[in-house]
Write a protein that holds these residues in place. Structure first.
Motif, PDB file in Angstrom:
ATOM      1  N   PRO A  23       0.229  -1.236  -0.061  1.00  0.00           N
ATOM      2  CA  PRO A  23      -0.495   0.265   0.231  1.00  0.00           C
ATOM      3  C   PRO A  23       0.651   1.284   0.043  1.00  0.00           C
ATOM      4  O   PRO A  23       1.559   1.477   0.684  1.00  0.00           O
ATOM      5  CB  PRO A  23      -1.131   0.129   1.042  1.00  0.00           C
ATOM      6  N   ALA A  34      -6.342   3.199  -4.923  1.00  0.00           N
ATOM      7  CA  ALA A  34      -7.271   2.116  -4.063  1.00  0.00           C
ATOM      8  C   ALA A  34      -8.649   2.764  -5.067  1.00  0.00           C
ATOM      9  O   ALA A  34      -9.191   3.535  -5.333  1.00  0.00           O
ATOM     10  CB  ALA A  34      -7.051   2.957  -3.159  1.00  0.00           C
ATOM     11  N   ILE A  43      -4.706   5.114   2.702  1.00  0.00           N
ATOM     12  CA  ILE A  43      -3.793   4.209   1.317  1.00  0.00           C
ATOM     13  C   ILE A  43      -4.381   5.037   0.289  1.00  0.00           C
ATOM     14  O   ILE A  43      -5.859   5.339  -0.253  1.00  0.00           O
ATOM     15  CB  ILE A  43      -4.347   2.462   1.746  1.00  0.00           C
ATOM     16  N   TYR A  59      -1.154   1.551  -5.139  1.00  0.00           N
ATOM     17  CA  TYR A  59       0.171   0.463  -3.924  1.00  0.00           C
ATOM     18  C   TYR A  59       1.226   0.468  -5.359  1.00  0.00           C
ATOM     19  O   TYR A  59       1.156   0.747  -6.359  1.00  0.00           O
ATOM     20  CB  TYR A  59      -0.741  -0.542  -4.709  1.00  0.00           C
TER      21      TYR A  59
END
Length: 240
Positions: free
Chosen positions: A136, A178, A192, A195
């Motif tokens: 993350p 996200a 978050i 990624y």
């Protein structure tokens, strides 16, 4: 005979009256011969009772009290102390806000300063934070998502403005965003936002986050801003 009886009774009454009068005068200490002139003097010496005190009307007394209360100065009640106003700490316009490492679980001590490294014919001007694919990526600071963009060099990218709109945080080479992330979204530090990946010109066998800090120009054009090394800002921070 009848006349004699009347005469005797008259004398007796006269004597009786004279005796009574003499006794009254003697009691008062007045000479009977001076009764005619003394009586007025005695009467004049008798103390005259004073006039009875005036009765105060209760309603008038209340009015007087109210008038006195209105005239008398009213003591001022002490005003409660005003709470001290807390001012936010001032910050120089060119000093960035505190930030955290924008990759979850990565310690600042494991990051290398790659800001001044060469990349072809230009300076890197970013920090590469190595992490496994899919790790993350989190917001380095509170702010707003200003732009979501896919470029040849950066791949999947995010441009975030800080709350003061003085600096822009740039996240690149993302594997994906996200869920639900969109432009104009308010985000919080540690949230978050994507990624780690290798999109763009990143090597496929070295997933990492390309992170830059850009000082915005007056028109808020990040592509015209000045790059600032964020590495020193990581020194006292650790990613959640």
């Amino acid at each position: 005979m009848k006349n004699v009886l009347i005469f005797v009774v008259g004398l007796t009454l006269a004597a009786l009256l004279s005796w009574v009068a003499r006794g009254r005068y003697e009691i008062r200490g007045i000479d009977p011969t001076e009764a005619t002139t003394a009586l007025p003097s005695v009467v004049s010496e008798v103390p005259v009772p004073a006039e009875p005190p005036a009765v105060i009307d209760p309603t008038e007394a209340l009015v007087s009290v109210e008038v006195l209360a209105a005239i008398a100065p009213v003591p001022e009640e002490p005003s409660p102390a005003e709470p001290a106003k807390v001012r936010p700490p001032s910050r120089e316009p060119d000093v960035p806000r505190p930030i955290i490492v924008p990759v979850k679980g990565v310690a600042a001590s494991s990051i290398l300063d790659t800001f001044d490294q060469g990349r072809g014919d230009h300076r890197h001007e970013a920090i590469d934070i190595m992490a496994p694919r899919g790790t993350p990526v989190i917001a380095a600071d509170d702010g707003v998502v200003k732009k979501l963009f896919t470029s040849v060099a950066g791949g999947l990218t995010i441009y975030e403005f800080d709350p003061d709109e003085r600096f822009c945080y740039y996240y690149a080479h993302l594997n994906r965003y996200a869920s639900g992330l969109h432009e104009g979204q308010q985000i919080r530090r540690g949230q978050i936002i994507g990624y780690v990946g290798t999109t763009g010109n990143a090597s496929r066998d070295s997933p990492h986050l390309h992170f830059s800090l850009i000082r915005l120009d007056p028109e808020k054009r990040w592509w015209k801003g000045t790059y600032v090394n964020p590495y020193p800002l990581f020194a006292d921070s650790k990613s959640p």
